[in-house]
Design a protein around this motif. Structure first.
Motif, PDB file in Angstrom:
ATOM      1  N   GLY A  93     -42.552 -56.736 125.944  1.00 50.13           N
ATOM      2  CA  GLY A  93     -41.582 -56.002 126.662  1.00 50.13           C
ATOM      3  C   GLY A  93     -42.536 -55.059 127.635  1.00 50.13           C
ATOM      4  N   TYR A 123     -40.757 -56.494 120.333  1.00 53.44           N
ATOM      5  CA  TYR A 123     -41.061 -55.341 120.470  1.00 53.44           C
ATOM      6  C   TYR A 123     -42.023 -55.303 118.623  1.00 53.44           C
ATOM      7  CZ  TYR A 123     -38.962 -53.938 125.174  1.00 53.44           C
ATOM      8  OH  TYR A 123     -39.002 -53.982 125.720  1.00 53.44           O
ATOM      9  N   GLY A 124     -43.827 -55.198 118.547  1.00 50.85           N
ATOM     10  CA  GLY A 124     -43.943 -55.181 117.951  1.00 50.85           C
ATOM     11  C   GLY A 124     -44.213 -53.575 117.359  1.00 50.85           C
ATOM     12  N   GLN A 129     -37.955 -54.510 117.692  1.00 54.53           N
ATOM     13  CA  GLN A 129     -36.519 -53.909 118.367  1.00 54.53           C
ATOM     14  C   GLN A 129     -36.581 -55.640 118.820  1.00 54.53           C
ATOM     15  OE1 GLN A 129     -38.854 -51.863 118.754  1.00 54.53           O
ATOM     16  NE2 GLN A 129     -37.193 -49.917 117.561  1.00 54.53           N
ATOM     17  N   ILE A 130     -35.523 -55.589 119.494  1.00 54.13           N
ATOM     18  CA  ILE A 130     -35.673 -56.942 120.400  1.00 54.13           C
ATOM     19  C   ILE A 130     -36.439 -57.239 121.810  1.00 54.13           C
ATOM     20  CG2 ILE A 130     -33.314 -58.452 119.895  1.00 54.13           C
ATOM     21  CD1 ILE A 130     -31.957 -56.554 122.181  1.00 54.13           C
ATOM     22  N   SER A 131     -36.966 -58.125 122.391  1.00 53.72           N
ATOM     23  CA  SER A 131     -37.435 -57.885 123.782  1.00 53.72           C
ATOM     24  C   SER A 131     -36.671 -58.612 124.760  1.00 53.72           C
ATOM     25  CB  SER A 131     -39.009 -58.269 123.315  1.00 53.72           C
ATOM     26  OG  SER A 131     -39.733 -59.608 123.009  1.00 53.72           O
ATOM     27  N   PRO A 132     -37.457 -58.720 125.860  1.00 55.36           N
ATOM     28  CA  PRO A 132     -36.706 -59.652 126.806  1.00 55.36           C
ATOM     29  C   PRO A 132     -36.821 -61.140 127.117  1.00 55.36           C
ATOM     30  CG  PRO A 132     -38.470 -58.003 127.722  1.00 55.36           C
ATOM     31  CD  PRO A 132     -38.756 -58.471 126.795  1.00 55.36           C
ATOM     32  N   ALA A 142     -34.673 -53.102 113.033  1.00 53.52           N
ATOM     33  CA  ALA A 142     -34.433 -52.009 113.937  1.00 53.52           C
ATOM     34  C   ALA A 142     -33.870 -52.334 115.389  1.00 53.52           C
ATOM     35  CB  ALA A 142     -35.906 -51.659 115.047  1.00 53.52           C
ATOM     36  N   SER A 143     -33.587 -53.628 115.882  1.00 55.31           N
ATOM     37  CA  SER A 143     -32.053 -54.047 116.409  1.00 55.31           C
ATOM     38  C   SER A 143     -31.079 -54.138 115.918  1.00 55.31           C
ATOM     39  CB  SER A 143     -32.660 -55.148 117.230  1.00 55.31           C
ATOM     40  OG  SER A 143     -33.909 -54.282 118.105  1.00 55.31           O
ATOM     41  N   PRO A 144     -29.697 -53.759 114.697  1.00 56.12           N
ATOM     42  CA  PRO A 144     -28.913 -54.924 114.260  1.00 56.12           C
ATOM     43  C   PRO A 144     -28.360 -55.416 115.172  1.00 56.12           C
ATOM     44  CG  PRO A 144     -28.490 -52.614 113.814  1.00 56.12           C
ATOM     45  CD  PRO A 144     -29.983 -52.223 114.583  1.00 56.12           C
TER      46      PRO A 144
ATOM     47  N   ILE C  45     -48.788 -50.868 112.531  1.00 55.75           N
ATOM     48  CA  ILE C  45     -47.681 -51.198 112.168  1.00 55.75           C
ATOM     49  C   ILE C  45     -48.265 -51.248 110.217  1.00 55.75           C
ATOM     50  CG2 ILE C  45     -46.585 -53.166 111.835  1.00 55.75           C
ATOM     51  CD1 ILE C  45     -45.733 -51.613 113.976  1.00 55.75           C
ATOM     52  N   TYR C 220     -34.462 -46.869 125.656  1.00 53.01           N
ATOM     53  CA  TYR C 220     -35.541 -47.960 125.478  1.00 53.01           C
ATOM     54  C   TYR C 220     -36.007 -47.048 124.479  1.00 53.01           C
ATOM     55  CZ  TYR C 220     -39.479 -50.795 127.581  1.00 53.01           C
ATOM     56  OH  TYR C 220     -40.873 -51.817 127.130  1.00 53.01           O
ATOM     57  N   PRO C 221     -36.659 -48.596 123.790  1.00 52.58           N
ATOM     58  CA  PRO C 221     -36.934 -48.251 122.259  1.00 52.58           C
ATOM     59  C   PRO C 221     -38.304 -47.350 122.364  1.00 52.58           C
ATOM     60  CG  PRO C 221     -36.456 -49.946 122.165  1.00 52.58           C
ATOM     61  CD  PRO C 221     -36.249 -50.471 123.530  1.00 52.58           C
ATOM     62  N   GLU C 230     -30.595 -47.329 117.269  1.00 54.42           N
ATOM     63  CA  GLU C 230     -30.918 -48.061 116.120  1.00 54.42           C
ATOM     64  C   GLU C 230     -29.459 -47.571 114.896  1.00 54.42           C
ATOM     65  OE1 GLU C 230     -34.666 -48.294 113.389  1.00 54.42           O
ATOM     66  OE2 GLU C 230     -33.234 -48.710 111.835  1.00 54.42           O
ATOM     67  N   GLN C 233     -26.338 -48.573 116.727  1.00 55.96           N
ATOM     68  CA  GLN C 233     -26.280 -50.450 117.295  1.00 55.96           C
ATOM     69  C   GLN C 233     -25.081 -50.305 115.887  1.00 55.96           C
ATOM     70  OE1 GLN C 233     -28.547 -53.099 118.000  1.00 55.96           O
ATOM     71  NE2 GLN C 233     -29.707 -52.284 119.644  1.00 55.96           N
ATOM     72  N   ARG C 234     -25.637 -49.720 114.647  1.00 51.33           N
ATOM     73  CA  ARG C 234     -24.869 -50.631 113.812  1.00 51.33           C
ATOM     74  C   ARG C 234     -22.700 -49.349 113.389  1.00 51.33           C
ATOM     75  NH1 ARG C 234     -28.831 -48.034 110.335  1.00 51.33           N
ATOM     76  NH2 ARG C 234     -30.319 -49.205 110.251  1.00 51.33           N
ATOM     77  N   GLN C 245     -30.125 -51.244 124.418  1.00 48.74           N
ATOM     78  CA  GLN C 245     -31.555 -51.741 125.044  1.00 48.74           C
ATOM     79  C   GLN C 245     -31.761 -52.244 125.955  1.00 48.74           C
ATOM     80  OE1 GLN C 245     -33.932 -52.976 121.796  1.00 48.74           O
ATOM     81  NE2 GLN C 245     -35.152 -53.678 123.334  1.00 48.74           N
TER      82      GLN C 245
ATOM     83  N   HIS D 105     -33.209 -58.119 135.239  1.00 43.70           N
ATOM     84  CA  HIS D 105     -32.300 -57.785 134.026  1.00 43.70           C
ATOM     85  C   HIS D 105     -30.354 -57.802 133.978  1.00 43.70           C
ATOM     86  CE1 HIS D 105     -36.183 -57.115 131.934  1.00 43.70           C
ATOM     87  NE2 HIS D 105     -36.770 -56.603 132.901  1.00 43.70           N
ATOM     88  N   ARG D 108     -29.649 -61.443 133.567  1.00 39.58           N
ATOM     89  CA  ARG D 108     -29.356 -62.146 132.935  1.00 39.58           C
ATOM     90  C   ARG D 108     -28.619 -61.554 131.667  1.00 39.58           C
ATOM     91  NH1 ARG D 108     -32.652 -60.816 127.723  1.00 39.58           N
ATOM     92  NH2 ARG D 108     -33.849 -58.867 128.593  1.00 39.58           N
TER      93      ARG D 108
END
Ligand SMILES: Cc1ncc(C[n+]2csc(CCOP(=O)(O)OP(=O)(O)O)c2C)c(N)n1
Ligand SMILES: Cc1ncc(C[n+]2csc(CCOP(=O)(O)OP(=O)(O)O)c2C)c(N)n1
Ligand code: SF4
Ligand code: SF4
Ligand SMILES: [Mg+2]
Ligand SMILES: [Mg+2]
Lengths: 287, 600, 600, 287
Positions: A93, A123-124, A129-132, A142-144, C45, C220-221, C230, C233-234, C245, D105, D108
Motif C-alpha cells: 500500500g 493493508y495489514g 483492506q484490499i491493496s493495489p 474491512a473491504s466487503p 494487530i 483511503y483507509p 467499510e 461498501q456494505r 478505495q 491507478h 488499472r
C-alpha cells in the motif's frame, strides 16, 4: 568484530506471529552483516504499515516517515551523505498506492538506494483492506466488496519505468532473499526488491502455501540472462509475476554519479563556509 | 533635480518588456541609485498586457509609487491602461509607428520617437526598445555611456554586430530626445555613488541559503518560487550542492527532510498550492524533530487563485495547517536584504530548534528587483545547534542513545547517521526518548510538552519599529509584514509630513509572535491599523490572539485596574485584488479612520 | 439496584476482547439500557494489552466512567493495569487458569472462574470469554436468555454445534456464579424498555450519508475513519451507490469533488494525515464552489502521532489549513445521534452553500459504541440548494451561463453537466461570472467577497446549553466540543450536586463560530473553563478570536461603559495523552479553579 | 443541428502562436462533433499548465482542477453521471510528474474516460523547466542544469499498468489525432492518448521538425495488430516511443461495469430518498 546480533534491537515485536515480515527483517539483517556494513553507516527509511515497523527491530539509523514517502526521504538521506548504505522499505500500500508516483520517479532517477517492498497484497496495519496488489475478486471484512481493480504488477512497472535492478524474493526463503538484498546493496543505483511477505491475519488467499506452489525461481530457467530487459519483461509477464530471483540488472550511472559538481566527499562532511572571495564572485551577477 | 522618479515600460508579454526594464534598473543601480521594480504580468507566456515600473531614488525605496514620470509605451494599450498614473509634466515615450493617442487632461506630454524606424535603420528590428532607453537616459539626465556599457556586457555573447546595433539604437534615441526635448524637469539628483546590489527577493533567498551552508534543495516548479531553484541550480555545482526538481511538492519536502535528518542543511521553496500539499510532511519534521527550511512565496489564493498576482494569505496555513498540535517558527522578511539574512537565520533556527522553519515571502518581495546595500558576510555564522559528540554517544552505549531526551529547554542533542553508537529511530509516531514508538500517556504528555517548550521559549527580534519614539503618543500605529513595508513606510512619512503622529511596526517574525513588543506599541497609539494583502485579516487574527493574551494576562494580574484594550481601537486595511498597496491607499485609509474616530 | 454500572473486559489484542465487549453491549442495548463503550487498543494487530469498558445505565450515558464494578480479566496484566478503577465491592472475574493475584486495598473481590476448563469441557476452547458473559449476566441480574439469543444470532452461520457450545459456556458460567456468589450488589434497575440502536459514530455517519442521498464515497483507509468506508461498501450496492478505495487521500477528495461538481452527493472520510494531504483540494472546492462533505475523524497528532488514540487537534487545520482565504463550514457532533443528523445537515449545507463542509469527529466518537435513541427519518430532508432550471439556462443562451453570478447572498444557481446551455468552466483559478479566468482586480475583489459572504451570512444553531437558566449567574461555564460532551455532562451534574452552579455550553458548529450565543453565556459566568483534548487549546483560540470580536464590538459601540471581558476569566483544561476525559478530572479542575479564584 | 462551431468559445487564446496545443484542441472539438456528442453532455476535466487551459476554448462542461488531479476528478464526474462523455486532459508535468500515481491507478481501474496528455517534454506554464518526459541532457534557462533523469516512457508504462487503450498522436496531424480521440471516446474503458504537442517557446529540441522526421505510424507497420500486447510493447520499445496511431486496445470490462449494485441510470438522476421500510431494514443491524 561485527556480529549478526549487532543488527538486532531488544524491542518486542509488534507483528503477528507468523507474519512474513519476520523473514524480510532477518534477510536484511543478515545481508548487512554479510556485507560488513556497520549499523551506524546504515540508514533505513521505512513507510507506514505493519511493514513500516521494521525500523523498530533493526539497529541502525532509522526513519519512519509519512505513509508512502519512504523513497523521496531516502533519496534526501543519500544525497546528504552518500557514504551511507541507504535502504528504503515499506508495504504494497505504502509503495504502490499512495507512494506510486515516488516509486516510478525513483526508478528513473536511479539513486543508489535499495528499496524493499514487503508485499502481502493487503493493508495489514489498517486491518485488512484490499491493496493495489490484491487479486481481482479479493475481499475481506474491512473491504466487503470484491476487488474490481486489476492488480498492480510491480515487476512489469519497474521494468517499464527504467529500473536498473529488479528482483523478487519470498520471505520464507530467507537465504535467497538475503542474497538478493546483498546484490541490491552492491548495485550502484536504485535496486528494487519486491519481497513477498504473507499476512497471516488478513490475507487468506495469498498464503505461504499458495506461494510455495506457484513461485518459480527465474534463475533456474535455462539460460536466463538478467541483463536482457526484453527477456525479463517476457518472463515476468509469462509467469504472471510469480517468479523469484534477480530478474534484471543493468549498469547505468546512478543519480549521484551525474549531479553536476557533486563531490565524492559527503555533503555532511564538507566545509560549508563561503570565503569572502567566493562570495564576491557570486555577488558580481548582482552588480 | 529630482530625488525620486518613476519610470515604466509597457507592452505585450514577449515584447521585451522585462529585459528593457531590467536593463534600465541595472544601469540606475550601478550608478548608485536605489531602485525598486514592479512587474505586472499574467499567467500566460506570450501576449497580454504587461508592464514594468521602476522607481529610482537617491535614498532607499521599497515600494512602487502612486505616480509616474515617464511611460515608455510599446503599444496604445499601455497608454490607455497606465496614463492615469502620470504626473503633470510627465512624458509618454511612444513609438511613432503606433500613432499614439494621449487622453486629455493629464498634463502629460506625448513624445513620439521613430523607434521602429531607427531600429530598422541600425539593422535590427529587435533593438526598438533600446531606442527608448536612449531617450530615457536623456530625460533623466543619466550618462548614456552607462547604458552602453551594460548593453555591451549583456549582448557581448551575441557578437560584435549585435552590440554595435544596440549601441547605435541607444545613441540615436538619446540624440533624438536631445533634439526634440528642450528641457526636462526629471533630471535625477546625484546618487551617493556607493556600490549596490540589485536582485529579486528569491535570489536573496538563494544567496542566503548558499552562505548558510545549505547544500540540498529539492523543489517543484511554481510561480513565484521557481527562481530560487533556478538560481541554486546555477550556483550549487560550484560548491558541491544538489538541486533536485522533484515529481511533486510532497517529494520535495520529504527529500529535504531526509537530507535534514541525515545532517545536511536542506530546504524547499514553494507557493500556496505546494504549501498545502506539504502540510502532512511538515508535521513529520516537527514530530520527528528534523531541521528543514521551507520558503513559501505567497501569491493570490485560495486554490490556484491568481498565480502571478501578489498576496499575503498563507500565514494561517503555514502556522496552523498541519493536523495536530505543531507550533511553528516563521520569519517574514520585508526586503531582499532581510530575505538574505533571514534565510541564514532560518537555517540556524532549524538546526538549533530541530524543527521546520518557514521563510514567508510574498510575490512582490519574491519577484520585484530592488537595490540591496552591500551584504555583510561577516554577519553570517553557521550554528548547528546541539549535535552529540562521540563521547556522549559512547557513554550511551549500553542502553542506546536518547535522541529525544526530555530536557528543560525541550531541545535534545541529536546524532547524525554515520556517528557510531548514535543509532535511533526518527519517527512521526509518538515515541519515547529513544525514538521507539510509545503509547504511554505519561510519555506522550512529556513529549508533547517538550516539543511545545522548544518554541515557546524562543525569543527573536520580531518587530521593527519606525516613528516617533516613546513616550510620545501615536495618532496611529501602522502594522504590517512582508513587502508592505515599503508602501507603509512611504505612507508613514507622508502622514507625518501632514502632522499626523504615525508609527510603523513591522512584524518580522510571525511565529512565535512578538506579542509583548507589539502590545507596548499599540498601547501608545490612539488607533492601530493593520495593513495586509489578504481578505480575512490573517495578521490581524494573530494580533487578536497574541496581543489579546498579553492584555488579558495584564487584566488578570490587576483585576481592579482599568487596562484599556488597544485591540478595541484596531482596524484593518485589506487589499486582495492581486496588486500590492500604493502608499496613497494607506494614507487615505488612515485619514479616514482618524477623522472617523474624531467624529465618533 | 443500580442505575449505572461499569463493566470491563481486558486481555491481549486478538483474544476476543472486542467481540465479547460487543456482545455484552448489544445485549444490554436490546434490553433497553443505555450503553457507552470505550475500547483501548494499540496500533498493532495482535498482542499488546487491550480492554473494552462498557457503561450501562437506565438513563443516557455518553461518557466512560471513573469507576468500575466488574472487571473480566483474561490475563494478569489486565488486573495490574485496571484494578485501580474498581469500586469497593467490585468484582474481578478471572480465569482460574491464570492464577490471578489481586492487589490489596481496593476492597474488590476476586472471583475465579474455571473459564478455560469449562470451555474445554463444552468442546471449544474459543468460548472461554462466553463463560464470563454468563457470570456477568448473573452478577448484573440480567436475563441469561438475552445473551443466549444474541449468541445464537451471532454464531448461527457457524453451525448448530458452535451455537450449542456457546450456549453451554454461557449457562455454565451463569450457574457457576449462581453457586459461588451469594449476593451481588450490582443488579441493574429495570430499563425503560424502549427500543434503541447501538452503533459507533462512524456507522452513524454512514447512515446519515445514506439517507442524505450520498451515493459516491471515495476514501483511503485510515484509523479511525475506515469504518465509514467499510459500512458504506456494505450498504451502497443496495441503493446504487459507489465506494472507491482510492490510491491516496488526494485522489479521494478530488474524486469526491468531481462527483460533487457533476451533481451527485459525494463525500470522503479521513483522519489528520489525510486531512493534511487534502488541503490543496479543499481550497479548490471552495474556490470553484463545489459541494463536498469531508468527515475528519480526529486522532492523536501531529504527524502519524497516536493513530489509535483519542484527540481533538485538527480544528485549526480544518478551518485554516489550506492556503489563501477560504472560510469553512464545520460541524462538530458530540454523539452518534448527532453524527447522524449532522451528516445529513452537512450534505444540505454543502449543496446550499456550494462549498466543502466538514463533519469533525474524534476517535472516541468515531469508534465507541453507544446507544442511539430511535432515529427520525421524517426529520431528514434533502435540500439541493440553488440549481438552475432549464428556463434560466435557456435565457442565458446568447452570452453563456453566469455560473458565478455575483449575488447578494453570495450564492449563485449552478448548472449540472447534462443540462443544455448550462456549460461553464469550474476552476480554482480566479474567474469571472462565467467561470472564465480573470485577473481583473475589480472582478477579483467581487468574487472573493461573494465567497466570503456566503459563509458569513450563515446562521446555524451552533451551541447546546445545559445548566441553570438565565438570569441565574454561573459559578462556572464548561465549554467543549465533540465527544467531551459526555464527561462534561457527568462532571456538571456532579458539580451541581456539590452546590456549584455549573453550565455546559457545547459547541456544535466550529465554523461559522456561534460567538454571540457563547458570549452571552460566558458573561453570565464567573469563570469559563474550556475543556478539550489537545495541547494548544484550539477551541480556546477560536473563542478568543470570535467571542473577542463580539466583546470588542460592544466595547467600541459603548466606549464609556465598562464592559467586562469574560475572556479574562477563561481557563483551559487540556488533555492530550491519548485518553478521553474522565468526569472526575473535570470536576477536580473546576474545584481547583474555583478555589483559586476565591483565594486570588 | 450540431455545428463544429458549437464546440468553440469566444475566449481569446492564452497560448503562444504556433503552440502544439491548438492542434489538440482542434482534434478534440472535431472528434466530439464527428461523434455527435452535444456540448452539454461532455465534461472536460483539465489539469494545470498551458495544456490545462484547453477548457477555456471548448464549449462543454469544463473543470480546471488542481495540478495533477484531473484523473481522480474525472473519475468522480463519471461515477456521478455515467451518461456523460468524460474527457481528462493535461500536460506531461501534470500527468507524469505530480499526477503519476493517479495515472497508473486510473489505468488499472479502467473507468470509461478518455485521457489526453498534451506532451511537450517541458513545463510550459511555469516558463520552461524540464519535465518528466524531457530528454536526457535537455536544459533551459529555467533549468540550467542538464537533465540527468531518464525520461518517463508513457506508452510503455501504460502498457505495463494494464491499459486497455493506448494511442499516440501528433498535434500537427489533426486528422489522425481526431480519429484516435474518436476511437478513445468510443472505447468502453480508460482510453489513454499521448498527444505530442510541441512547445514552440521553451523546447528547442523536441520541435515539429524533429517529430516530423522521427515519428512512425504504427498502423502502417506490416500486419501490426493493436490487440497483441506483447507486440505493442516490443514495437514501442523498438521505436523508442516515437510511434503514432492506435498502439493497443483490449476489451476488458470498465470500472463502472463491475461496481456491485451500480445502475444503468446515472446517480445524478436517481431518486435518493430512502423509504421508511428501507430505513428500518438498514437499522436492523443496530438492534
Ligand atoms: C496519509 C495516510 N493515510 C493513511 C494512513 C493509514 N495507513 C497506515 S498503514 C496503511 C496501509 C498499510 O498497508 P501496506 O502499506 O500494504 O502495509 P502493511 O501493513 O500491509 O505492511 C494505511 C492506509 C496513514 N498512516 N497515513
Ligand atoms: C501543486 C502545484 N504545484 C505547482 C504548480 C505550478 N505549475 C503550474 S503548471 C505546471 C507544470 C506545467 O507543465 P505541464 O503539465 O507539462 O503543462 P504545460 O504547461 O507544458 O502544458 C506547474 C509546475 C501548481 N499550479 N500547483
Ligand atoms: S496484520 Fe498481517 S502484515 Fe500485519 S503484522 Fe499481522 S500478519 Fe503481519
Ligand atoms: S509556452 Fe509552450 S506550451 Fe505554453 S502556450 Fe507557449 S508554446 Fe504552448
Ligand atoms: Mg501490505
Ligand atoms: Mg508540458
Amino acid at each position: 568484530m561485527l556480529k549478526l546480533a549487532d543488527y538486532k534491537t531488544d524491542e518486542k515485536s509488534w507483528w503477528c506471529p507468523g507474519c512474513g515480515d519476520f523473514g524480510v527483517l532477518a534477510a536484511l539483517q543478515r545481508a548487512l552483516f554479510n556485507l560488513g556494513k556497520p549499523p551506524h553507516e546504515v540508514a533505513l527509511i521505512a513507510g507506514i504499515g505493519c511493514s513500516g515497523k521494521i525500523g523498530n527491530y533493526i539497529n541502525c539509523y532509522n526513519m519512519h516517515v509519512t505513509h508512502g514517502r519512504a523513497l523521496p526521504t531516502a533519496t534526501g538521506v543519500k544525497l546528504a551523505n552518500r557514504s551511507l548504505t541507504v535502504i528504503a522499505a515499506g508495504g504494497d500500500g505504502d509503495g504502490y498506492a499512495i507512494g506510486m508516483g515516488h516509486f516510478l520517479h525513483a526508478l528513473r532517477r536511479n539513486p543508489d538506494i535499495t528499496y524493499i517492498v514487503m508485499d502481502n497484497h493487503v493493508y495489514g496495519l489498517t486491518k485488512g483492506q484490499i491493496s493495489p496488489t490484491s487479486d481481482l475478486g479479493f475481499s475481506t471484512k474491512a473491504s466487503p466488496q470484491k476487488n474490481i481493480e486489476r492488480p498492480v504488477k510491480p515487476l512489469q512497472l519497474a521494468l517499464a519505468a527504467g529500473a536498473t535492478f529488479v528482483a523478487q524474493g519470498f520471505s520464507s526463503d530467507v537465504k535467497q532473499l538475503t542474497r538478493l538484498i546483498e546484490e541490491g546493496i552492491k548495485h550502484k543505483g536504485f535496486a528494487f526488491i519486491n519481497a513477498i511477505s504473507p499476512c497471516v491475519t488478513f490475507n487468506r488467499v495469498n498464503t505461504y502455501d499458495f506461494y510455495r506452489q506457484s513461485l518459480v525461481n527465474i534463475e533456474e530457467l535455462p539460460g536466463y540472462d538478467p541483463r536482457d530487459r526484453s527477456w525479463a519483461i517476457r518472463t515476468v509477464i509469462e509467469h504472471n509475476e510469480l517468479v523469484t530471483g534477480l530478474i534484471f540488472q543493468s549498469d547505468e550511472p546512478s543519480y549521484e554519479a551525474q549531479i553536476p559538481g557533486y563531490r565524492e566527499e559527503p555533503i555532511t562532511e564538507a566545509n560549508w563556509e563561503i570565503s569572502p572571495e567566493q562570495f564576491e564572485e557570486v555577488l558580481a551577477q548582482f552588480r | 533635480m529630482q530625488n525620486l522618479i518613476s519610470w515604466k515600460i509597457g507592452g505585450e508579454q514577449g515584447q521585451g518588456i522585462d529585459s528593457s526594464g531590467d536593463l534600465f534598473a541595472t544601469v540606475c543601480n550601478r550608478l548608485g541609485y536605489y531602485v525598486y521594480g514592479y512587474k505586472e504580468f499574467s499567467s500566460r507566456i506570450k501576449g497580454g498586457h504587461s508592464n514594468y515600473k521602476i522607481r529610482v531614488g537617491v535614498e532607499p525605496v521599497a515600494s512602487t509609487s502612486d505616480d509616474l514620470h515617464i511611460l515608455v509605451a510599446i503599444d496604445q494599450e499601455t497608454i490607455d491602461r497606465n496614463h492615469h498614473e502620470l504626473v503633470p509634466g510627465g512624458f509618454v515615450v511612444a513609438d511613432t509607428a503606433i500613432g499614439a493617442k494621449l487622453p486629455e487632461g493629464r498634463g502629460a506630454r506625448l513624445l513620439e520617437v521613430p523607434m521602429t524606424e531607427i531600429a530598422n535603420e541600425v539593422g535590427n528590428p529587435r533593438v526598438k526598445n533600446v531606442v527608448s532607453l536612449g531617450v530615457t537616459a536623456y530625460l533623466l539626465g543619466l550618462p548614456v555611456e552607462a547604458f552602453a556599457d551594460l548593453l555591451s556586457r549583456t549582448y557581448g555573447r551575441h557578437g560584435k554586430e549585435v552590440v554595435a546595433q544596440n549601441e547605435a539604437a541607444l545613441q540615436r534615441g538619446y540624440a533624438y530626445a536631445l533634439e526634440h526635448v528642450l528641457e526636462t524637469p526629471w533630471k535625477l539628483a546625484p546618487s551617493d555613488g556607493k556600490p549596490k546590489l540589485l536582485m529579486i527577493g528569491n535570489e536573496a533567498v538563494g544567496l542566503g541559503a548558499l552562505v548558510a551552508g545549505c547544500r540540498v534543495m529539492s523543489a517543484y516548479p511554481i510561480t513565484p518560487a521557481s527562481e530560487i531553484m533556478e538560481w541554486l541550480q546555477r550556483e550549487f555545482p560550484k560548491v558541491g550542492g544538489v538541486v533536485v526538481q522533484c515529481e511533486d511538492e510532497i517529494a520535495a519536502i520529504t527529500m529535504a527532510i531526509g537530507a535534514g535528518s541525515a545532517g545536511a542543511r536542506a530546504m524547499t521553496a514553494t507557493a500556496g498550492p505546494g504549501l498545502s500539499l506539504m502540510q502532512e510532511a511538515i508535521g513529520l519534521a516537527h514530530a520527528a524533530e528534523i531541521p528543514v527550511v521551507i520558503v513559501d512565496c505567497q501569491r493570490g489564493g485560495p486554490s490556484t487563485g491568481m498565480p502571478t498576482k501578489h498576496e499575503q494569505s498563507d500565514v494561517l496555513a503555514a502556522l496552523y495547517g498541519t493536523h495536530g498540535d505543531s507550533p511553528r517558527i516563521a520569519l517574514a522578511p520585508s526586503s531582499a536584504e532581510e530575505a538574505f539574512y533571514d534565510t541564514v537565520l532560518a537555517f540556524n533556527l532549524a538546526d538549533r530548534y530541530q524543527c521546520p522553519v518557514f521563510v514567508m515571502m510574498d510575490l512582490s518581495l519574491s519577484l520585484n528587483k530592488q537595490t540591496v546595500p552591500e551584504l555583510d558576510l561577516s554577519k553570517v555564522t553557521i550554528d548547528r545547534g546541539l549535535i552529540a559528540d562521540q563521547e556522549m554517544l559512547e557513554s550511551s552505549k549500553g542502553e542506546g542513545f536518547r535522541r529525544y531526551k526530555v530536557t528543560e529547554s525541550g531541545i535534545s542533542p541529536r546524532s547524525l547517521p554515520g556517528q557510531p553508537h548514535g543509532q535511533f529511530l526518527a519517527t512521526g509516531v509518538e515515541h519515547n526518548e529513544f525514538g521507539k514508538v510509545s503509547e504511554d500517556p505519561k510519555n506522550r504528555t512529556a513529549m508533547m510538552d517538550k516539543r511545545l517548550r522548544k518554541v515557546s521559549q524562543l525569543k527573536l527580534d520580531g518587530l521593527r519599529y519606525q516613528g516617533p519614539e516613546a513616550p510620545e503618543a501615536l495618532d496611529v500605529l501602522l502594522v504590517g509584514f512582508g513587502s508592505t513595508a515599503g508602501p507603509i513606510d512611504v505612507a508613514r512619512r507622508t502622514l507625518e509630513e501632514s502632522g499626523i503622529k504615525c508609527g510603523h511596526a513591522h512584524v518580522r517574525v510571525l511565529a512565535p509572535f512578538p506579542a509583548e513588543e507589539l502590545t507596548a506599541l499599540m498601547k501608545r497609539a490612539k488607533l492601530t491599523l493593520v495593513v495586509e494583502n489578504n481578505a480575512t485579516g490573517q495578521l490581524a487574527k494573530l494580533i487578536k490572539l497574541f496581543v489579546g493574551d498579553v492584555i488579558r494576562a495584564e487584566l488578570a494580574a490587576a483585576p481592579g485596574k482599568a487596562v484599556s484594550d488597544p485591540l478595541v481601537r484596531m482596524e484593518s486595511l485589506l487589499k486582495y485584488d492581486g496588486r500590492p498597496f500604493l502608499p496613497r491607499e494607506i494614507v487615505s485609509k488612515v485619514q479616514e479612520v482618524i477623522s472617523h474616530a474624531k467624529a465618533g
